[in-house]
Design a protein around this motif. Structure first.
Motif, PDB file in Angstrom:
ATOM      1  N   LEU A 107      72.621  15.480  16.966  1.00  0.00           N
ATOM      2  CA  LEU A 107      73.803  14.746  16.493  1.00  0.00           C
ATOM      3  C   LEU A 107      73.659  14.402  15.016  1.00  0.00           C
ATOM      4  CD1 LEU A 107      74.602  12.224  19.370  1.00  0.00           C
ATOM      5  CD2 LEU A 107      76.076  14.052  18.551  1.00  0.00           C
ATOM      6  N   GLN A 108      72.448  14.021  14.628  1.00  0.00           N
ATOM      7  CA  GLN A 108      72.219  13.661  13.223  1.00  0.00           C
ATOM      8  C   GLN A 108      72.422  14.849  12.304  1.00  0.00           C
ATOM      9  OE1 GLN A 108      68.365  11.970  13.795  1.00  0.00           O
ATOM     10  NE2 GLN A 108      69.068   9.873  13.433  1.00  0.00           N
ATOM     11  N   ARG A 109      72.228  16.044  12.841  1.00  0.00           N
ATOM     12  CA  ARG A 109      72.390  17.249  12.015  1.00  0.00           C
ATOM     13  C   ARG A 109      73.832  17.695  11.890  1.00  0.00           C
ATOM     14  NH1 ARG A 109      68.114  19.527  14.807  1.00  0.00           N
ATOM     15  NH2 ARG A 109      69.559  20.880  15.889  1.00  0.00           N
ATOM     16  N   ASN A 110      74.717  17.145  12.718  1.00  0.00           N
ATOM     17  CA  ASN A 110      76.117  17.577  12.694  1.00  0.00           C
ATOM     18  C   ASN A 110      76.726  17.226  11.327  1.00  0.00           C
ATOM     19  OD1 ASN A 110      79.029  17.432  12.917  1.00  0.00           O
ATOM     20  ND2 ASN A 110      78.752  17.681  15.117  1.00  0.00           N
ATOM     21  N   PRO A 111      77.075  18.256  10.521  1.00  0.00           N
ATOM     22  CA  PRO A 111      77.510  17.973   9.139  1.00  0.00           C
ATOM     23  C   PRO A 111      78.755  17.093   9.045  1.00  0.00           C
ATOM     24  CG  PRO A 111      77.615  20.346   9.638  1.00  0.00           C
ATOM     25  CD  PRO A 111      77.050  19.678  10.839  1.00  0.00           C
ATOM     26  N   THR A 112      79.671  17.222   9.997  1.00  0.00           N
ATOM     27  CA  THR A 112      80.890  16.405   9.935  1.00  0.00           C
ATOM     28  C   THR A 112      80.548  14.940  10.184  1.00  0.00           C
ATOM     29  OG1 THR A 112      82.150  18.280  10.703  1.00  0.00           O
ATOM     30  CG2 THR A 112      83.246  16.164  10.837  1.00  0.00           C
ATOM     31  N   TYR A 133      80.568  10.682  19.089  1.00  0.00           N
ATOM     32  CA  TYR A 133      81.923  11.193  19.350  1.00  0.00           C
ATOM     33  C   TYR A 133      82.001  12.721  19.491  1.00  0.00           C
ATOM     34  CZ  TYR A 133      84.018  12.814  14.868  1.00  0.00           C
ATOM     35  OH  TYR A 133      84.358  13.526  13.744  1.00  0.00           O
ATOM     36  N   PRO A 134      81.066  13.495  18.872  1.00  0.00           N
ATOM     37  CA  PRO A 134      81.120  14.935  19.161  1.00  0.00           C
ATOM     38  C   PRO A 134      80.935  15.240  20.655  1.00  0.00           C
ATOM     39  CG  PRO A 134      79.707  14.503  17.266  1.00  0.00           C
ATOM     40  CD  PRO A 134      80.040  13.169  17.856  1.00  0.00           C
ATOM     41  N   ILE A 135      80.184  14.375  21.339  1.00  0.00           N
ATOM     42  CA  ILE A 135      79.968  14.594  22.775  1.00  0.00           C
ATOM     43  C   ILE A 135      81.255  14.294  23.535  1.00  0.00           C
ATOM     44  CG2 ILE A 135      78.622  13.896  24.789  1.00  0.00           C
ATOM     45  CD1 ILE A 135      76.350  13.170  22.851  1.00  0.00           C
ATOM     46  N   SER A 136      81.915  13.214  23.141  1.00  0.00           N
ATOM     47  CA  SER A 136      83.160  12.871  23.826  1.00  0.00           C
ATOM     48  C   SER A 136      84.216  13.937  23.537  1.00  0.00           C
ATOM     49  CB  SER A 136      83.586  11.449  23.455  1.00  0.00           C
ATOM     50  OG  SER A 136      84.749  11.428  22.687  1.00  0.00           O
ATOM     51  N   GLN A 137      84.149  14.507  22.337  1.00  0.00           N
ATOM     52  CA  GLN A 137      85.099  15.573  22.018  1.00  0.00           C
ATOM     53  C   GLN A 137      84.835  16.824  22.876  1.00  0.00           C
ATOM     54  OE1 GLN A 137      86.174  15.121  17.935  1.00  0.00           O
ATOM     55  NE2 GLN A 137      86.577  17.291  17.760  1.00  0.00           N
ATOM     56  N   GLY A 152      91.540  21.817  11.838  1.00  0.00           N
ATOM     57  CA  GLY A 152      91.159  22.016  10.446  1.00  0.00           C
ATOM     58  C   GLY A 152      89.670  22.353  10.369  1.00  0.00           C
ATOM     59  N   GLU A 153      89.271  22.833   9.210  1.00  0.00           N
ATOM     60  CA  GLU A 153      87.916  23.365   9.052  1.00  0.00           C
ATOM     61  C   GLU A 153      86.832  22.315   9.276  1.00  0.00           C
ATOM     62  OE1 GLU A 153      84.945  24.188   5.565  1.00  0.00           O
ATOM     63  OE2 GLU A 153      86.272  22.518   6.015  1.00  0.00           O
ATOM     64  N   ASP A 154      87.137  21.030   8.992  1.00  0.00           N
ATOM     65  CA  ASP A 154      86.116  19.980   9.167  1.00  0.00           C
ATOM     66  C   ASP A 154      85.684  19.835  10.623  1.00  0.00           C
ATOM     67  OD1 ASP A 154      88.785  18.862   9.662  1.00  0.00           O
ATOM     68  OD2 ASP A 154      87.773  16.948   9.911  1.00  0.00           O
ATOM     69  N   GLN A 155      86.471  20.408  11.537  1.00  0.00           N
ATOM     70  CA  GLN A 155      86.146  20.269  12.952  1.00  0.00           C
ATOM     71  C   GLN A 155      85.275  21.391  13.501  1.00  0.00           C
ATOM     72  OE1 GLN A 155      86.891  17.607  15.029  1.00  0.00           O
ATOM     73  NE2 GLN A 155      87.283  16.738  13.017  1.00  0.00           N
ATOM     74  N   LEU A 156      84.961  22.394  12.685  1.00  0.00           N
ATOM     75  CA  LEU A 156      84.173  23.529  13.195  1.00  0.00           C
ATOM     76  C   LEU A 156      82.820  23.102  13.780  1.00  0.00           C
ATOM     77  CD1 LEU A 156      84.927  26.451  10.693  1.00  0.00           C
ATOM     78  CD2 LEU A 156      85.729  26.157  13.040  1.00  0.00           C
ATOM     79  N   PRO A 157      82.088  22.195  13.103  1.00  0.00           N
ATOM     80  CA  PRO A 157      80.815  21.775  13.697  1.00  0.00           C
ATOM     81  C   PRO A 157      80.985  21.080  15.054  1.00  0.00           C
ATOM     82  CG  PRO A 157      80.929  21.107  11.400  1.00  0.00           C
ATOM     83  CD  PRO A 157      82.293  21.591  11.774  1.00  0.00           C
ATOM     84  N   MET A 158      82.144  20.462  15.272  1.00  0.00           N
ATOM     85  CA  MET A 158      82.415  19.800  16.555  1.00  0.00           C
ATOM     86  C   MET A 158      82.567  20.839  17.666  1.00  0.00           C
ATOM     87  SD  MET A 158      82.475  16.697  15.940  1.00  0.00           S
ATOM     88  CE  MET A 158      82.233  15.980  14.349  1.00  0.00           C
ATOM     89  N   ILE A 159      83.297  21.894  17.332  1.00  0.00           N
ATOM     90  CA  ILE A 159      83.528  22.933  18.339  1.00  0.00           C
ATOM     91  C   ILE A 159      82.205  23.643  18.635  1.00  0.00           C
ATOM     92  CG2 ILE A 159      84.983  24.909  18.989  1.00  0.00           C
ATOM     93  CD1 ILE A 159      86.546  22.301  18.233  1.00  0.00           C
ATOM     94  N   GLU A 160      81.400  23.840  17.590  1.00  0.00           N
ATOM     95  CA  GLU A 160      80.098  24.476  17.786  1.00  0.00           C
ATOM     96  C   GLU A 160      79.244  23.627  18.728  1.00  0.00           C
ATOM     97  OE1 GLU A 160      79.450  27.499  17.088  1.00  0.00           O
ATOM     98  OE2 GLU A 160      77.538  27.137  18.117  1.00  0.00           O
ATOM     99  N   GLN A 161      79.277  22.325  18.511  1.00  0.00           N
ATOM    100  CA  GLN A 161      78.499  21.432  19.367  1.00  0.00           C
ATOM    101  C   GLN A 161      79.034  21.445  20.814  1.00  0.00           C
ATOM    102  OE1 GLN A 161      77.238  17.796  17.541  1.00  0.00           O
ATOM    103  NE2 GLN A 161      75.640  17.819  19.094  1.00  0.00           N
ATOM    104  N   ALA A 162      80.344  21.515  20.957  1.00  0.00           N
ATOM    105  CA  ALA A 162      80.940  21.593  22.299  1.00  0.00           C
ATOM    106  C   ALA A 162      80.470  22.877  23.004  1.00  0.00           C
ATOM    107  CB  ALA A 162      82.461  21.556  22.216  1.00  0.00           C
TER     108      ALA A 162
END
Ligand code: ATP
Ligand code: MG
Length: 361
Positions: A107-112, A133-137, A152-162
């Motif tokens: 989680l700490q590595r998630n750039p967003t 919140y990336p987990i809840s997402q 938007g592009e800022d969400q790419l790391p979230m989708i990667e984590q999902a």
């Protein structure tokens, strides 16, 4: 496999043109393409509370603002299920199970997350809910078995984590969840539209937005005071188009047709840029042109928003229905998840039988 969309927005304010080009416009196109079996659009109030815990009234007031923006842009409740995150408690339960599959260091590595922590000056006082919140997402996306997430592009790391959570879950508990894919705008400028102040991202939190609800006068005032090239002082000076917000917005919004209509002495944006770089083209002229282009796109949205504004109780009713439908869908996924995790004790006749026999010796 069914093609399903899930995406959404935090009700921390009205939506702005960054949301529009980054995700909203695409959602409406995908909705109208008829290529998807199901479309879920979520107003992420629970997520918004992770960094607004002490200001619930702000979230409460902005649910309707976001819903109005959706309807104004052309999201159609007949074709799309619009719902409120907190009304689907299954999402919270899923998040709780997914938390076991993610490490703190990941989680700490998630750039967003890193970037947003910095932006909000959280440092070490970061609320646990916000940090996770990336987990809840991931729970939001997987609960609806979404294949496609327009963001938007800022969400790419979230989708990667999902995606990582899905793979990990399926590997540990057996094939259960669907791996989602992000869809970002093809136009690079639209992937992360800067603010009117030229800052990296237009964002509700930074106060540098053109809102979909802005009046024609507000729009004009914002455009006319937009950040351009600070070294372009006299009209005759050569100007720079890179990092010049007016040109960035033209990259995002303007089409060749606009020139015929509003600025016929130029054939297209390249010709306009060339003149600006050479010198002899003033900021007022390009700003007036941008205002005309934006007004053409935003005026119909503004009108529809005003019309929907007269139907507030109806909007709450469609949100209620949407939330019920979303809840029923999420409950099905949660049942699968519980079964896969083997915590479905009461429907597991084999477990009870086996233990009965063991104890009866
Ligand atoms: P907040 O400041 O509360 O985080 P926000 O303006 O960043 O608000 P979100 O609700 O976090 O908005 O984002 C919703 C969606 O809009 C996401 O898919 C995000 O990628 C997209 N989006 C937000 N801002 C922009 C922007 N400036 N350009 C392109 N897409 C954007
Ligand atoms: Mg955001």
């Amino acid at each position: 496999m069914a093609k399903i969309i899930l995406t959404g927005d935090r009700p921390t304010g009205r939506l702005h043109v960054g949301h529009y080009v980054g995700s909203l416009k695409r959602r409406v196109e995908l909705q109208n393409s008829g290529a998807f079996d199901k479309i879920f659009i979520m107003i992420a109030d629970a997520q918004a509370l992770t960094d607004n815990a002490d200001n619930p009234e702000k979230i409460r007031q902005n649910i309707i603002e976001v819903a109005l923006d959706y309807l104004a842009c052309g999201l159609d409740p007949e074709k799309t299920t619009i719902f409120i995150q907190s009304q689907v408690p299954e999402l919270t339960e899923l998040s709780f199970y997914y938390m076991n599959l993610v490490t703190v260091s990941r989680l700490q590595r998630n750039p967003t997350v890193k970037n947003e922590i910095q932006m909000r000056n959280f440092e070490t006082s970061i609320p646990v809910g916000f940090f996770t919140y990336p987990i809840s997402q991931a729970a939001d996306i997987t609960a609806f078995r979404a294949t496609t997430v327009p963001v938007g592009e800022d969400q790419l790391p979230m989708i990667e984590q999902a995606r990582e959570i899905v793979r990990k879950f399926n590997q540990v508990y057996g094939e259960t969840l669907v791996e989602p894919e992000a869809v970002i705008p093809e136009n690079v400028t639209c992937q992360r539209l800067p603010g009117t102040d030229g800052k990296a991202k237009m964002s509700k939190s930074l106060g540098n937005c053109i809102y979909l609800a802005d009046t024609a006068e507000e729009l004009k005032q914002k455009v006319m005071s937009m950040y351009t090239d600070p070294n372009h002082i006299r009209v005759s000076d050569p100007g720079c188009v890179e990092g010049n917000t007016v040109f960035t917005y033209l990259d995002a919004f303007c089409k060749d047709e606009h020139f015929k209509k509003y600025l016929s002495e130029y054939e297209n944006l390249d010709a306009l840029k060339e003149h600006y770089q050479k010198g002899g083209l003033g900021d007022v002229k390009i700003k007036r042109f941008l205002n005309a282009v934006l007004e053409e796109e935003l005026a119909p949205i503004r009108e529809r928003r005003l019309a929907w504004g007269k139907r507030i109780p109806e909007i709450y009713e469609l949100l209620r229905k949407g939330s019920m439908e979303a809840q029923a869908t999420a409950a099905q996924t949660l049942a699968d998840v519980r079964r896969a995790m083997r915590i479905n004790y009461f429907e597991d006749a084999a477990l009870i039988k086996e233990q009965t026999e063991r104890y009866q010796g």
